[in-house]
Design an enzyme around this catalytic site. Structure first.
Site, PDB file in Angstrom:
ATOM      1  N   LYS A  75       0.869  -1.178   0.000  1.00 31.13           N
ATOM      2  CA  LYS A  75       0.000   0.000   0.000  1.00 31.13           C
ATOM      3  C   LYS A  75       0.906   1.228   0.000  1.00 31.13           C
ATOM      4  O   LYS A  75       1.946   1.241   0.676  1.00 31.13           O
ATOM      5  CB  LYS A  75      -0.873  -0.027   1.265  1.00 31.13           C
ATOM      6  CG  LYS A  75      -1.894   1.096   1.350  1.00 31.13           C
ATOM      7  CD  LYS A  75      -2.779   0.935   2.599  1.00 31.13           C
ATOM      8  CE  LYS A  75      -3.867   1.989   2.680  1.00 31.13           C
ATOM      9  NZ  LYS A  75      -4.724   1.845   3.873  1.00 31.13           N
ATOM     10  N   SER A 150      -9.804   1.829   2.842  1.00 34.50           N
ATOM     11  CA  SER A 150      -8.945   2.609   1.981  1.00 34.50           C
ATOM     12  C   SER A 150      -7.920   1.794   1.197  1.00 34.50           C
ATOM     13  O   SER A 150      -7.385   2.270   0.200  1.00 34.50           O
ATOM     14  CB  SER A 150      -8.193   3.634   2.841  1.00 34.50           C
ATOM     15  OG  SER A 150      -7.320   2.983   3.748  1.00 34.50           O
ATOM     16  N   SER A 174     -10.035  -0.678   6.968  1.00 28.52           N
ATOM     17  CA  SER A 174      -9.454  -0.540   5.626  1.00 28.52           C
ATOM     18  C   SER A 174      -8.744  -1.760   5.063  1.00 28.52           C
ATOM     19  O   SER A 174      -8.346  -1.752   3.902  1.00 28.52           O
ATOM     20  CB  SER A 174      -8.468   0.619   5.602  1.00 28.52           C
ATOM     21  OG  SER A 174      -9.175   1.821   5.480  1.00 28.52           O
TER      22      SER A 174
HETATM   23  N1  GLN Z   1     -13.227   3.890   6.261  1.00 25.84           N
HETATM   24  C1  GLN Z   1     -12.702   4.329   7.516  1.00 25.84           C
HETATM   25  C2  GLN Z   1     -12.371   5.794   7.456  1.00 25.84           C
HETATM   26  O1  GLN Z   1     -12.661   6.376   6.476  1.00 25.84           O
HETATM   27  C3  GLN Z   1     -11.499   3.504   7.888  1.00 25.84           C
HETATM   28  C4  GLN Z   1     -10.279   3.874   7.191  1.00 25.84           C
HETATM   29  C5  GLN Z   1      -9.100   3.039   7.550  1.00 25.84           C
HETATM   30  O2  GLN Z   1      -9.230   1.989   8.156  1.00 25.84           O
HETATM   31  N2  GLN Z   1      -7.928   3.548   7.182  1.00 25.84           N
HETATM   32  O3  GLN Z   1     -11.849   6.366   8.351  1.00 25.84           O
END
Ligand code: GLN
Length: 475
Positions: A75, A150, A174
């Site tokens: 990532k 994400s 995410s």
């Molecule tokens: N979707 C969640 C957010 O927008 C989690 C994001 C993540 O785990 N980095 O904060």
């Protein structure tokens, strides 16, 4: 022989060990797949030294690690010395990491090959990949749909056979939500199990690195390599890492805890039925279950959306146009430089969270929001502690829906609700995994197992048991 890129990590390791394929050949096959699937937009940058590195690895006389010669993707949140680390943001579009994250280093030392760095929501804020400055990733199963976020680029890359496995990060879901959307396995370990050194910070008390792979066994191999104490991360846990592959495949007695009150509230009957069918299947195979109660868990989402923005507002204050990253053109004065750099360099979602976070931390509101959210967090952590007195793992769905169409969720709260079942494990710092659990509307769903502190082995083990009796992870 079928194309080795569609085989599991464990099968690929076998091929390399027996010298039935070289790392160079394997890497070349992956690069071909990447080229053919450019439209998925999985990668922000490719490693143009991948073939050269694979050639060098092939010359080594001994295999020093299971992952030697295996192509993987990171990532684009993990710093890798000499490579770009954009975090999906215009702010870091041209940022070249001056040092490497521990996760990158450990995988490099295992002699694996990084093929490239994957696309993601900007600064890991999002559930659809649509906040990436570099355009969203497409779900390989249906290109009109989101791969989740994400870490959507990593999930889609594993699903489309663009790498043998990939790294990701999970602050509120995410890793698990994109794993669920793309029909693969994704694990977020215990907070502190994997070092956060060199991983661009979003919400430091919640961020944790983990792995996307085709199965629990494959994930166990990669997770073991990236785990372990690191003195460079003050929240790193100083405990030995067990042989995760052995734990994954050993005989264990499980009692699965099921929070039925929570399950009853699932709106989509297909999602609810899918979950109940999975539990029935496990029961038919001799695994015990027990109803559990998780008080306060329904407050996870509001607590997270105070704590995460608060921490993000502090972490992202470092992007000021002075030290590194984007700087606006022709600033009038210092104030103008700060303001325009941050207004132009960050996307809408990131700016919104910085504003919310700053508000929650400000003098008059700290007690009402931030402190209250922390109290709820402590209650949720206790709920899990109580539950784990009677069960070995807890099961719930990963997400309340299958992958949605790109562009179809405009209401921010609806987007935040994507993480309703994943956030509790982050707040409590517990390990959690998502495994494919079948299809609805031709798209995959995920089954989530949450473990007690440092029980990665147990959630991998129950996931492996599930994957022995199902073939949802085979594609
Ligand atoms: N979707 C969640 C957010 O927008 C989690 C994001 C993540 O785990 N980095 O904060």
């Amino acid at each position: 022989m079928s194309n080795p890129t569609s085989q599991s990590l464990i099968e690929q390791i076998n091929l390399l060990e027996k010298k039935e394929i070289s790392s160079l050949e394997l890497t070349q096959l992956y690069l071909t797949n990447i080229e053919k699937n450019k439209d998925l937009n999985c990668f922000i940058s490719l490693n143009d030294k991948a073939l050269e590195e694979a050639k060098k690895i092939d010359k080594l006389k001994e295999r020093k690690s299971l992952l030697q010669g295996i192509p993987l993707a990171h990532k684009d949140i993990f710093c890798a010395e000499g490579y770009k680390t954009t975090c999906g943001s215009k702010m870091l579009e041209n940022f070249i990491s001056p040092y490497s994250s521990t996760v990158f280093d450990k995988l490099k030392k295992s002699n694996s090959i990084m093929v490239g760095k994957t696309n993601m929501d900007e600064f890991a804020m999002g559930s659809s990949n649509e906040t990436s400055y570099f355009g969203n990733v497409k779900n390989p199963i249906n290109k009109k749909r989101s791969p989740g976020g994400s870490s959507g680029g990593s999930a889609a890359a594993v699903r489309a056979n663009l790498c043998a496995f990939a790294t990701g990060t999970d602050t509120g879901g995410s890793i698990r939500q994109p794993a669920s959307f793309c029909g693969i396995t994704g694990i977020k370990p215990t907070y502190g199990r994997v070092s956060r050194w060199g991983m661009v910070a979003f919400a430091s008390s919640l961020d944790q690195a983990g792995i996307f792979a085709k199965s629990a066994i494959d994930a166990s191999i990669a997770l073991e390599i990236i785990s372990g104490f690191d003195e460079k991360d003050s929240t790193s846990i100083n405990e030995n890492v067990p042989k995760l592959i052995n734990e994954t495949t050993s005989e264990m007695d499980h009692i699965i805890g099921i929070p039925f009150k929570l399950i009853e509230k699932i709106n989509d009957y297909k999602v609810k039925q899918n979950f109940l069918d999975c539990i029935d299947l496990l029961k038919k195979n001799g695994i015990k279950t027990k109803e559990i109660d998780l008080p306060f868990i329904e407050y996870s989402l509001p607590a997270y959306y105070v704590i995460a923005p608060a921490e993000c507002s502090a972490n992202l204050s470092r992007y000021d146009g002075i030290k590194y990253g984007y700087r606006c053109e022709n600033p009038k004065d210092l104030e103008d430089l700060y303001t325009r750099t941050r207004s132009e360099g960050f996307g809408e979602e990131v700016k919104k969270r910085i504003l919310i976070g700053t508000y929650c931390l400000s003098a008059g509101y700290f007690d009402a929001y931030y402190l209250k959210a922390q109290k709820i967090r402590a209650r949720i952590t206790n709920s899990f502690k109580e539950a784990f007195k009677n069960v070995t793992v807890i099961a719930m769905p990963t997400c309340s829906n299958e992958a949605f169409e790109l562009g179809s969720i405009q209401d921010p709260v609806k987007m935040y609700e994507q993480d309703i079942y994943t956030i509790p494990a982050n707040l409590a710092g517990l390990p959690a995994i998502s495994v494919p659990s079948g299809l609805i509307n031709k798209m995959p769903l995920g089954l989530q197992f949450i473990g007690n502190h440092l029980d990665e082995g147990k959630i991998l083990n129950i996931s492996h048991e599930f994957q022995k009796i199902t073939d949802y992870h085979v594609y």
